[in-house]
Motif scaffolding. Structure first.
Motif, PDB file in Angstrom:
ATOM      1  N   PRO A  84       0.815  -1.226   0.000  1.00  0.00           N
ATOM      2  CA  PRO A  84       0.000   0.000   0.000  1.00  0.00           C
ATOM      3  C   PRO A  84       0.845   1.271   0.000  1.00  0.00           C
ATOM      4  CG  PRO A  84      -0.943  -1.613   1.498  1.00  0.00           C
ATOM      5  CD  PRO A  84       0.364  -2.190   1.023  1.00  0.00           C
ATOM      6  N   ASP A  85       1.968   1.265   0.710  1.00  0.00           N
ATOM      7  CA  ASP A  85       2.770   2.504   0.771  1.00  0.00           C
ATOM      8  C   ASP A  85       3.530   2.784  -0.519  1.00  0.00           C
ATOM      9  OD1 ASP A  85       4.426   0.204   1.739  1.00  0.00           O
ATOM     10  OD2 ASP A  85       5.988   1.740   1.719  1.00  0.00           O
ATOM     11  N   GLN A  86       3.537   1.855  -1.454  1.00  0.00           N
ATOM     12  CA  GLN A  86       4.172   2.118  -2.760  1.00  0.00           C
ATOM     13  C   GLN A  86       3.167   2.616  -3.797  1.00  0.00           C
ATOM     14  OE1 GLN A  86       5.779  -1.863  -3.329  1.00  0.00           O
ATOM     15  NE2 GLN A  86       7.867  -1.136  -3.000  1.00  0.00           N
ATOM     16  N   ALA A  87       1.927   2.877  -3.356  1.00  0.00           N
ATOM     17  CA  ALA A  87       0.869   3.193  -4.323  1.00  0.00           C
ATOM     18  C   ALA A  87       1.166   4.467  -5.121  1.00  0.00           C
ATOM     19  CB  ALA A  87      -0.471   3.314  -3.597  1.00  0.00           C
ATOM     20  N   LEU A 108      -4.157   2.215  -4.144  1.00  0.00           N
ATOM     21  CA  LEU A 108      -3.941   2.659  -5.523  1.00  0.00           C
ATOM     22  C   LEU A 108      -5.016   3.667  -5.929  1.00  0.00           C
ATOM     23  CD1 LEU A 108      -2.925  -0.750  -7.179  1.00  0.00           C
ATOM     24  CD2 LEU A 108      -1.454   1.266  -6.920  1.00  0.00           C
ATOM     25  N   SER A 109      -6.254   3.438  -5.466  1.00  0.00           N
ATOM     26  CA  SER A 109      -7.349   4.362  -5.752  1.00  0.00           C
ATOM     27  C   SER A 109      -7.055   5.747  -5.173  1.00  0.00           C
ATOM     28  CB  SER A 109      -8.658   3.801  -5.168  1.00  0.00           C
ATOM     29  OG  SER A 109      -9.609   4.832  -5.012  1.00  0.00           O
ATOM     30  N   ALA A 110      -6.613   5.772  -3.916  1.00  0.00           N
ATOM     31  CA  ALA A 110      -6.315   7.057  -3.275  1.00  0.00           C
ATOM     32  C   ALA A 110      -5.162   7.758  -3.995  1.00  0.00           C
ATOM     33  CB  ALA A 110      -5.965   6.827  -1.797  1.00  0.00           C
ATOM     34  N   ALA A 111      -4.134   6.983  -4.355  1.00  0.00           N
ATOM     35  CA  ALA A 111      -2.968   7.568  -5.031  1.00  0.00           C
ATOM     36  C   ALA A 111      -3.352   8.113  -6.404  1.00  0.00           C
ATOM     37  CB  ALA A 111      -1.858   6.525  -5.158  1.00  0.00           C
ATOM     38  N   ALA A 112      -4.165   7.353  -7.147  1.00  0.00           N
ATOM     39  CA  ALA A 112      -4.595   7.812  -8.472  1.00  0.00           C
ATOM     40  C   ALA A 112      -5.450   9.065  -8.340  1.00  0.00           C
ATOM     41  CB  ALA A 112      -5.351   6.701  -9.200  1.00  0.00           C
ATOM     42  N   ILE A 118      -6.573   7.738 -13.729  1.00  0.00           N
ATOM     43  CA  ILE A 118      -7.294   6.478 -13.526  1.00  0.00           C
ATOM     44  C   ILE A 118      -6.271   5.363 -13.653  1.00  0.00           C
ATOM     45  CG2 ILE A 118      -9.110   4.952 -14.390  1.00  0.00           C
ATOM     46  CD1 ILE A 118     -10.463   7.419 -13.716  1.00  0.00           C
ATOM     47  N   HIS A 119      -6.188   4.483 -12.667  1.00  0.00           N
ATOM     48  CA  HIS A 119      -5.207   3.411 -12.703  1.00  0.00           C
ATOM     49  C   HIS A 119      -5.893   2.098 -13.070  1.00  0.00           C
ATOM     50  CE1 HIS A 119      -1.249   1.796 -11.860  1.00  0.00           C
ATOM     51  NE2 HIS A 119      -1.786   0.833 -11.141  1.00  0.00           N
ATOM     52  N   PRO A 150     -13.439   4.534  -6.757  1.00  0.00           N
ATOM     53  CA  PRO A 150     -13.085   5.574  -7.735  1.00  0.00           C
ATOM     54  C   PRO A 150     -11.613   5.514  -8.160  1.00  0.00           C
ATOM     55  CG  PRO A 150     -13.184   6.517  -5.529  1.00  0.00           C
ATOM     56  CD  PRO A 150     -13.651   5.096  -5.405  1.00  0.00           C
ATOM     57  N   HIS A 151     -11.317   6.149  -9.267  1.00  0.00           N
ATOM     58  CA  HIS A 151      -9.945   6.355  -9.772  1.00  0.00           C
ATOM     59  C   HIS A 151      -9.228   5.071 -10.187  1.00  0.00           C
ATOM     60  CE1 HIS A 151     -10.738  10.248  -8.098  1.00  0.00           C
ATOM     61  NE2 HIS A 151     -10.711   9.788  -6.859  1.00  0.00           N
TER      62      HIS A 151
END
Ligand SMILES: *Cc1c(COP(=O)(O)O)cnc(C)c1O
Length: 378
Positions: A84-87, A108-112, A118-119, A150-151
């Motif tokens: 998760p921390d590499q997102a 990944l959603s939060a990071a995108a 969109i990832h 989302p994202h």
């Protein structure tokens, strides 16, 4: 040059990539070129792209970042789930990630979202090899979950075989993947653009059976080393010598064949017993287990690998060789992986111009083991 080096012939990698792309495109399958054995080498990545691969994939973010930093614009897939921390790093360089955990999807959603992008997610399904992936009965629920987040977008399904347990890709397990894709599309009313059937071990299946919904294979070893990982046999018409390891000699002396003194454990466990067969020329090359898997080296004719410690590769040669003289080895996947990763081995790149090998579009049901050598043009 006085340190060990890997010589990479980029023209051979390009030829191998093109041969596999051509073969698989006739079956509706795109190729993701996998660069991890070369530590995400931008040179190798470019050779794969020149050979027609659709996108690049690597299991490590650092390698994908090296490819992006070199200015390569091709779509990138992260083949191993990030933590998760590499997102944030993941969405910044890859357009697609292979995933199997809700927490990772959330990250990944939060990071995108933070990046305003969109990832794409390829949901990995466990089909028998017991490495990564969710169980087939959980695929529909997980896909529903992704569709509400989302994202991120569900880009497709993937599986990986023949890596942990050696499970062979077959009409059965590939059929199961196709059926899961159809099930999801029907239940969720969406189209899955990527159905990624596996790695180089899928080639025998891909040339002998209908592909079904599978439209992507992630190929590393077969492009780089021209062989089928299920049998380690050369693939018809592909180059198996795109990489060679060149190592300087540091000692070459006449010595007895059997050790002298009481025998305990050696640096790497119990030594193989050595029988006295008289005086031989024992030659030491300046490389060791820290840099290479000695079992994966193919020495030149007339040279035998006797043993290896951390920093010494002990050979038997026909004649004494001067210190500084070089000796050239072929590499298998394990040897290549470790040598490319060692800071004590440099990679050098050439691109020998040559005729394309006579790659035969006709392939019998099983992959033939005959290599057609290509004439080199000076
Ligand atoms: C390494 C890897 C590949 C490529 O495997 P090869 O046998 O080198 O073709 C494909 N998919 C995943 C998930 C991998 O980790």
């Amino acid at each position: 040059m006085t340190c060990p080096r890997i010589e990479v012939d980029l023209a051979k990698i390009e030829v191998n990539a093109r041969a596999l792309v051509t073969l698989l495109s006739a079956r509706g399958i795109d190729v993701t070129g996998v660069t991890k054995a070369t530590l995400g080498s931008p040179e190798v990545a470019r050779a794969m792209l020149a050979g027609g691969v659709m996108r690049l994939g690597d299991s490590r973010i650092d390698n994908l970042e090296a490819i992006r930093d070199a200015g390569i614009q091709a779509p990138l897939t992260l083949l191993r789930s990030p933590t998760p921390d590499q997102a944030d790093r993941t969405v910044a360089c890859a357009s697609v990630s292979q995933v199997s955990e809700h927490e990772v999807v959330k990250a990944l959603s939060a990071a995108a979202g933070r990046l305003g992008s969109i990832h794409g997610l390829v949901l990995m399904v466990e089909l028998g090899d017991l490495r990564e992936g969710i169980l087939p009965e959980n695929v529909l629920d997980f896909a529903r979950y992704i569709s509400r987040i989302p994202h991120v977008t569900l880009a497709g399904l993937g599986t990986n075989l023949a890596c942990r347990a050696g499970v062979v890709p077959s009409a059965d397990n590939m059929g199961e993947l196709s059926a899961l894709a159809a099930l999801l599309e029907g239940a969720l009313g969406l189209h899955l653009p990527i159905i990624s059937g596996g790695n180089s071990a899928n080639l025998a299946w891909a040339i002998s059976a209908p592909a079904g919904r599978v439209n992507d294979l992630r190929l590393g070893e077969s492009i780089l080393l021209g062989c089928d990982p299920l049998t380690r046999k050369p693939l018809n018409g592909l180059h198996t010598d795109a990489f060679s390891l060149v190592v300087p000699i540091i000692e070459s002396l006449a010595k007895p064949t059997a050790p002298r003194g009481a025998i305990g454990e050696a640096a790497f466990g119990v030594p193989t017993p050595m029988h006295e067969r008289g005086t031989i020329i024992q030659t030491i090359a300046s490389i060791g287990r820290q840099d290479v898997d000695p079992a994966g080296l193919t020495p030149p004719v007339g040279v035998r690998v006797l043993a290896a410690s951390s920093d010494h590769l002990v050979l038997e040669t026909q004649h004494r060789q001067a210190p500084g003289e070089e000796i050239r080895f072929g590499l298998d996947y394990s040897a290549l992986l470790r040598a490319m990763t060692s800071p004590f081995v440099v990679a050098t790149f050439t691109a020998t111009k040559r005729h394309a090998p006579s790659f035969s579009p006709f392939l019998p049901p099983s992959i033939p083991s005959v290599v057609t050598p290509s004439p080199a043009i000076p």
